[in-house]
Design a protein around this motif. Structure first.
Motif, PDB file in Angstrom:
ATOM      1  N   ASN A  76       0.847  -1.197   0.000  1.00 16.28           N
ATOM      2  CA  ASN A  76       0.000   0.000   0.000  1.00 16.28           C
ATOM      3  C   ASN A  76       0.881   1.244   0.000  1.00 16.28           C
ATOM      4  O   ASN A  76       1.097   1.893   1.022  1.00 16.28           O
ATOM      5  CB  ASN A  76      -0.933  -0.006   1.211  1.00 16.28           C
ATOM      6  CG  ASN A  76      -2.207  -0.777   0.939  1.00 16.28           C
ATOM      7  OD1 ASN A  76      -2.820  -0.640  -0.111  1.00 16.28           O
ATOM      8  ND2 ASN A  76      -2.598  -1.616   1.894  1.00 16.28           N
ATOM      9  N   ALA A 125      -5.600   2.718   1.797  1.00 13.96           N
ATOM     10  CA  ALA A 125      -4.936   1.529   2.344  1.00 13.96           C
ATOM     11  C   ALA A 125      -5.934   0.581   2.989  1.00 13.96           C
ATOM     12  O   ALA A 125      -5.859  -0.640   2.802  1.00 13.96           O
ATOM     13  CB  ALA A 125      -3.863   1.951   3.349  1.00 13.96           C
ATOM     14  N   CYS A 130      -6.635  -3.262   1.904  1.00 14.40           N
ATOM     15  CA  CYS A 130      -6.449  -4.346   2.871  1.00 14.40           C
ATOM     16  C   CYS A 130      -7.716  -5.179   3.004  1.00 14.40           C
ATOM     17  O   CYS A 130      -7.663  -6.419   3.021  1.00 14.40           O
ATOM     18  CB  CYS A 130      -6.046  -3.780   4.228  1.00 14.40           C
ATOM     19  SG  CYS A 130      -4.338  -3.197   4.337  1.00 14.40           S
ATOM     20  N   ASN A 174       2.130  -1.744   4.612  1.00 14.69           N
ATOM     21  CA  ASN A 174       1.568  -0.400   4.519  1.00 14.69           C
ATOM     22  C   ASN A 174       2.696   0.624   4.658  1.00 14.69           C
ATOM     23  O   ASN A 174       3.745   0.328   5.230  1.00 14.69           O
ATOM     24  CB  ASN A 174       0.521  -0.185   5.611  1.00 14.69           C
ATOM     25  CG  ASN A 174      -0.684  -1.097   5.435  1.00 14.69           C
ATOM     26  OD1 ASN A 174      -1.142  -1.327   4.320  1.00 14.69           O
ATOM     27  ND2 ASN A 174      -1.205  -1.626   6.531  1.00 14.69           N
ATOM     28  N   LYS A 179      -1.189   8.972   8.614  1.00 11.23           N
ATOM     29  CA  LYS A 179      -0.218   7.879   8.638  1.00 11.23           C
ATOM     30  C   LYS A 179      -0.142   7.234  10.019  1.00 11.23           C
ATOM     31  O   LYS A 179       0.110   6.024  10.134  1.00 11.23           O
ATOM     32  CB  LYS A 179       1.160   8.390   8.214  1.00 11.23           C
ATOM     33  CG  LYS A 179       1.253   8.805   6.751  1.00 11.23           C
ATOM     34  CD  LYS A 179       0.917   7.657   5.816  1.00 11.23           C
ATOM     35  CE  LYS A 179       1.285   7.982   4.373  1.00 11.23           C
ATOM     36  NZ  LYS A 179       0.962   6.867   3.452  1.00 11.23           N
ATOM     37  N   ILE A 218      -2.675   4.741  10.068  1.00 11.64           N
ATOM     38  CA  ILE A 218      -2.226   3.564   9.323  1.00 11.64           C
ATOM     39  C   ILE A 218      -1.394   2.638  10.215  1.00 11.64           C
ATOM     40  O   ILE A 218      -1.531   1.407  10.165  1.00 11.64           O
ATOM     41  CB  ILE A 218      -1.393   3.988   8.098  1.00 11.64           C
ATOM     42  CG1 ILE A 218      -2.305   4.467   6.978  1.00 11.64           C
ATOM     43  CG2 ILE A 218      -0.514   2.857   7.592  1.00 11.64           C
ATOM     44  CD1 ILE A 218      -3.140   3.363   6.350  1.00 11.64           C
ATOM     45  N   THR A 250      -2.407  -1.123  11.040  1.00 13.84           N
ATOM     46  CA  THR A 250      -1.491  -2.218  10.699  1.00 13.84           C
ATOM     47  C   THR A 250      -1.388  -3.209  11.846  1.00 13.84           C
ATOM     48  O   THR A 250      -1.458  -4.433  11.640  1.00 13.84           O
ATOM     49  CB  THR A 250      -0.100  -1.655  10.356  1.00 13.84           C
ATOM     50  OG1 THR A 250      -0.193  -0.850   9.173  1.00 13.84           O
ATOM     51  CG2 THR A 250       0.911  -2.771  10.129  1.00 13.84           C
ATOM     52  N   CYS A 280       4.611  -2.467   8.437  1.00 14.52           N
ATOM     53  CA  CYS A 280       4.600  -1.083   7.981  1.00 14.52           C
ATOM     54  C   CYS A 280       6.034  -0.597   7.813  1.00 14.52           C
ATOM     55  O   CYS A 280       6.931  -1.030   8.543  1.00 14.52           O
ATOM     56  CB  CYS A 280       3.876  -0.234   9.035  1.00 14.52           C
ATOM     57  SG  CYS A 280       3.305   1.370   8.476  1.00 14.52           S
TER      58      CYS A 280
END
Length: 269
Positions: A99, A132, A136, A152, A174, A177, A181, A197
């Motif tokens: 991603n 993302a 996923c 990611n 982020k 993210i 993750t 990640c």
């Protein structure tokens, strides 16, 4: 000879140029077939990036691997699911998801914590977080049937801010993210799906180089302050991604690896 990647199928989002292109080409060099998803398949030309063929897909074909390229806005859930369905139908499998799509795409002078508009905030979360998550969720059923790996992409900005915290909303997306993750790693671990990640620092892609002066980011002066005394190269990131999707990282999941030349260490000094 390592044949781990032979005939596996990797999806790389944002793969039509820049960092995504580097991931796509490296996986193809290792033996994987690659599906490229990007909101703009002409992005390399737009930033003056030099390719060895008319497109990244054709670069991959020249390496003797199979490839498809799909132009799609992956922040739209149905679009992402449709693209993944098309890829699975074409290749019959999905083994790796990178991603990579995203970026600090709003004007940095009005993207701080106190100034970012609702429109820009929604745009940054759509491009960096929603994209993302959609991918996923679309890939998880396929990966759970056969095992696989997801990587990611975060940013070193989760650990530190530049002067004025100009990337506050981008970094917040982020940070989401990174937490996502970890949660996905717990959920998919029993299905032999590893989720990790990577958080790059200042990396010189064609787009970053073109915007460096205007954004005062990834400049030669900044390179002199990084502990390793240089800006990152795409190969610095692809090497870590290669590790995370390989058998060498077979017992690694839920982690975020900072790849910044030590830049994040400056936040503690």
């Amino acid at each position: 000879m390592n044949t781990f990647f032979e005939n596996k199928l990797a999806i790389v989002t944002g793969g039509a140029g820049g960092m995504g292109r580097a991931h796509a080409l490296r996986l193809a060099e290792l033996g994987a077939n690659v599906a490229i998803l990007d909101v703009d398949l002409e992005v390399a030309a737009r930033y003056g990036e030099e390719l060895t063929a008319p497109s990244v897909r054709e670069e991959i074909l020249a390496l003797g691997r199979k490839s498809v390229a799909i132009q799609a806005d992956l922040s739209d859930r149905q679009t992402a699911f449709d693209a993944v369905e098309d890829i699975e139908r074409h290749f019959g499998r999905i083994d790796i998801l990178i991603n990579n799509a995203g970026g600090a795409i709003t004007p940095v002078d009005v993207s701080s914590a106190s100034l970012a508009s609702e429109e820009d905030r929604r745009k940054l979360f759509a491009v960096n977080f929603d994209t993302a998550v959609n991918m996923c969720q679309a890939c998880s059923p396929v990966l759970s049937r056969q095992g696989g790996a997801i990587v990611n992409v975060s940013t070193i900005g989760v650990c530190m801010d530049d002067a004025g915290a100009r990337f506050a909303m981008y970094s917040a997306a982020k940070a989401a993210i990174e937490k996502y993750t970890k949660s996905l790693a717990v959920e998919l671990g029993p299905n032999n799906v590893r989720v990790n990640c990577v958080a790059p620092g200042l990396v010189t892609t064609a787009r970053v180089a073109k915007q460096a002066s205007a954004r005062k980011l990834a400049t030669s002066d900044q390179a002199k302050t990084i502990p390793l005394r240089r800006l990152g190269r795409p190969s610095d990131i692809t090497g870590v991604v290669e590790f995370l999707v390989s058998e060498q990282a077979g017992y690694v999941t839920g982690e975020c690896i900072r790849v910044s030349g030590g830049l994040q260490l400056l936040a503690a000094t």
